[in-house]
Scaffold this active site. Structure first.
Site, mmCIF file in Angstrom:
data_model
loop_
_atom_site.group_PDB
_atom_site.id
_atom_site.type_symbol
_atom_site.label_atom_id
_atom_site.label_comp_id
_atom_site.label_asym_id
_atom_site.label_seq_id
_atom_site.Cartn_x
_atom_site.Cartn_y
_atom_site.Cartn_z
ATOM 1 C CB CYS A 38 -0.906 0.013 1.238
ATOM 2 S SG CYS A 38 -1.906 -1.484 1.409
ATOM 3 C CG LEU A 97 -1.628 -3.938 -4.425
ATOM 4 C CD1 LEU A 97 -2.463 -3.768 -5.688
ATOM 5 C CD2 LEU A 97 -0.140 -3.995 -4.782
ATOM 6 C CB ALA A 98 -6.838 -5.844 -1.816
ATOM 7 N N GLY A 132 2.991 -3.162 3.383
ATOM 8 C CA GLY A 132 3.897 -4.292 3.402
ATOM 9 C C GLY A 132 3.214 -5.617 3.632
ATOM 10 C CG ASP A 165 -0.572 -8.589 6.540
ATOM 11 O OD1 ASP A 165 -1.601 -8.119 6.017
ATOM 12 O OD2 ASP A 165 0.566 -8.364 6.080
ATOM 13 C CB SER A 210 12.407 -10.011 -6.932
ATOM 14 O OG SER A 210 13.689 -9.552 -7.306
#
Length: 614
Positions: free
Chosen positions: A2, A51-52, A79, A103, A378
């Site tokens: 987010c 951002l879900a 995060g 979370d 990544s």
């Protein structure tokens, strides 16, 4: 993942400032395209763009909890906490009741239970702020390695904060001013902890808690890279690295949205992709993998000092062996040199300190991936953790009393890339700035009793990469990915792995005379032989001469605007020579200089900073 922002003003009521709070919040819309929210009461205003990823219906922010006295504790969080399941169970056992499966709520109730010490219990990547109404204080906490960005700007009666500088700069109290040290930070390519380039702005440093109340700002370090004796032999060390990696990848695959891996064909991303593929195969799921390539690059590849081989053949070897659903994202030079793409990359970074076509390609890669996935794993940071760069093995870089990557840059790029006017170069005095930064950094490295001079020097080099260089690349990765709403996770930054490998002696990290020996052996069973034997190759850069031609044309267009502010900093004669040089013969340093100049000019246009050279 987010975007967070906020404003604490102990001398005023901020409900009358809703418009400014909204403006700060909206600068984070790229980081959180799914939802928005603000909480404003008394001296506190917090904003959030979501951002879900976990618990899509729940997890809305700002998230609040009420104390027994009716006061609220308010959280904005960016995060992922990978051990939130265990922490949730522990908190339930202590009497906490949850209303979501996110979370975020675990972090909030963790703060209620443990206060700022909650940071020490979190395994993940995070930047979050808690407004504690009862105690009239703001607590800002950042993850140990600095994976998620976090900035703050003290004011006369409080503080502004945000995931990115743009959120803070949207408030009229924040001056758009860059002084000498800010410019030095732009051009030195060394990461000074806490430095944010913009005058008056600071980073919440990795592993740090920053508390703000009416008495001022206080900082507390809850984690740092410490020297400890390594007792394990080679076999035990290799086995422990593998055990850690299995656990880390399994935790970081948890998601309620589509996920994938970034696959370059190097050891790091190949190992991570193969482990992820094996774990997901247990439930019948196939990993999606993505790689970046350039039109004609594989067929016409020219080896150089940095890159001996093209990536694509190795990428495909891994995809076949691991059974991934793979896609190459193939870019052309026109897209890489496009001024609109340059502007989007610059807007994502807030500063002209990028890596040219490598930044553009990363942004375009992430943009293409976002059409299929919301989360990507990544291989970033494995080189810093395990010792993968050439400077770890280069005698000149090893023995230089400076940041070792700068030695390699000079060797590769040459010395014709100084784009600045002589008076600017003199005022910056980058040599002194870099040396001072190096001296401060190595003073923090603890020597093990009985450690040899060589092992201690290699410990210093590892420390510099893990506390300076990696932060440059992590910030680049975060900004490029979040600019398109993609969450990128970095398994090799798990602090348990970092601590363990950092304290392994260099003789063990390079026991076979090669880079990343521990990682190679720990994952040998899941790698194609071609990747196992491959020499380290950095993130790719286009070799198409038409890219340089496009840069030169953009430079000529800039030269046609002689009153542009960029020429207060950039040497016009240098730019004229670079723009007129025969494109196929242009040096790497000149190409980088052209990219830097174009970024600098665009940044001056977009942000209108006040530049002070005294």
């Amino acid at each position: 993942m987010c975007g967070i922002t906020g404003w604490i003003s102990f001398d005023r009521e901020l409900r009358s400032e809703q418009e400014t709070v909204d403006a700060m919040t909206e600068t984070m819309s790229c980081r959180g395209p799914d939802d928005r929210g603000t909480w404003v009461r008394g001296p506190a205003a917090l904003g959030h763009r979501r951002l879900a990823i976990i618990d899509l219906p729940g997890g809305r922010q700002p998230m609040t909890a009420e104390r027994a006295d009716g006061s609220q504790v308010v959280l904005v969080y960016s995060g992922e906490t990978y051990n939130f399941g265990e922490l949730r169970s522990e908190l339930v056992g202590k009497g906490h009741r949850f209303t979501t499966d996110s979370d975020t709520e675990v972090v909030l109730r963790g703060y209620l239970e443990w206060g700022e010490a909650v940071a020490e219990r979190l395994n993940g990547m995070f930047a979050f702020a808690v407004w504690d109404e009862q105690r009239r204080r703001l607590v800002m906490i950042r993850d140990r390695m600095g994976i998620k960005p976090f900035y703050y700007y003290p004011t006369a009666d409080g503080v502004l904060f945000g995931s990115e500088p743009k959120a803070i700069l949207a408030n009229p109290l924040a001056a758009r001013r860059v002084q000498l040290d800010g410019l030095r930070e732009l051009f030195a390519f060394v990461k000074t902890p806490g430095h944010a380039v913009w005058d008056g702005m600071h980073e919440v440093e990795p592993g740090t808690v920053v508390t703000v109340d009416a008495d001022g700002v206080r900082r507390h370090v809850y984690w740092s890279l410490r020297t400890r004796a390594h007792q394990d032999d080679r076999e035990t060390s290799v086995g422990h690295v593998r055990t850690l990696l299995d656990d880390i990848v399994r935790r970081q695959l948890v998601s309620d949205v589509p996920r994938c891996t970034l696959l370059s064909g190097g050891l790091d991303s190949s190992a991570m992709t193969a482990l992820a593929a094996g774990q997901l195969a247990e439930t019948g799921e196939t990993v999606r993998s993505f790689a970046v390539d350039f039109v004609g690059q594989t067929e016409n590849f020219i080896a150089d000092d940095l890159r001996a081989t093209p990536d694509t053949p190795y990428v495909h070897d891994v995809a076949r062996l691991a059974g991934t659903e793979h896609q190459d994202i193939v870019l052309d030079s026109a897209a890489l040199a496009d001024l609109d793409v340059r502007a989007k990359v610059l807007r994502a970074r807030d500063l002209p300190m990028g890596l040219g076509d490598m930044d553009a390609s990363l942004y375009l890669l992430f943009k293409a991936i976002r059409e299929h996935s919301t989360v990507a794993l990544s291989g970033e940071s494995a080189d810093e953790v395990f010792g993968g760069y050439k400077q770890f093995f280069d005698e000149e870089a090893r023995n230089a009393d400076t940041f070792p990557w700068l030695v390699r840059f000079t060797q590769h790029f040459g010395d014709d890339g100084n784009i600045l006017k002589p008076n600017v170069t003199g005022a910056l005095d980058l040599g002194t700035y870099i040396q001072d930064g190096y001296d401060r950094a190595v003073k923090d490295v603890e020597r093990l009793d009985g450690e040899s001079d060589f092992e201690f020097r290699m410990r210093k080099i590892c420390y510099l990469h893990l506390t300076r260089f990696v932060r440059i690349l992590l910030d680049r990765k975060d900004r490029a990915s979040m600019a398109v709403g993609l969450e990128v996770r970095v398994p090799f930054c798990d602090h348990r792995l970092v601590e363990y490998v950092y304290n392994a002696p260099w003789s063990l990290k390079s026991f076979d005379g090669r880079e990343k020996s521990l990682l190679r052996e720990a994952t040998a069973d899941v790698l194609p032989r071609s990747v196992y034997d491959r020499v380290k190759s950095p993130y790719p850069s286009t070799q198409d001469p038409q890219y340089a031609v496009a840069l030169q044309q953009h430079a000529k267009d800039l030269l046609a605007r002689p009153s542009h502010q960029v020429f207060d900093l950039v040497d016009r004669d240098w730019l004229t020579r670079a723009a007129d040089h025969e494109a196929p013969q242009i040096t790497q340093a000149s190409r980088r200089g052209l990219e830097r100049t174009l970024d600098l000019a665009l940044w001056l246009e977009m942000y209108s900073p006040t530049i002070t050279l005294s």
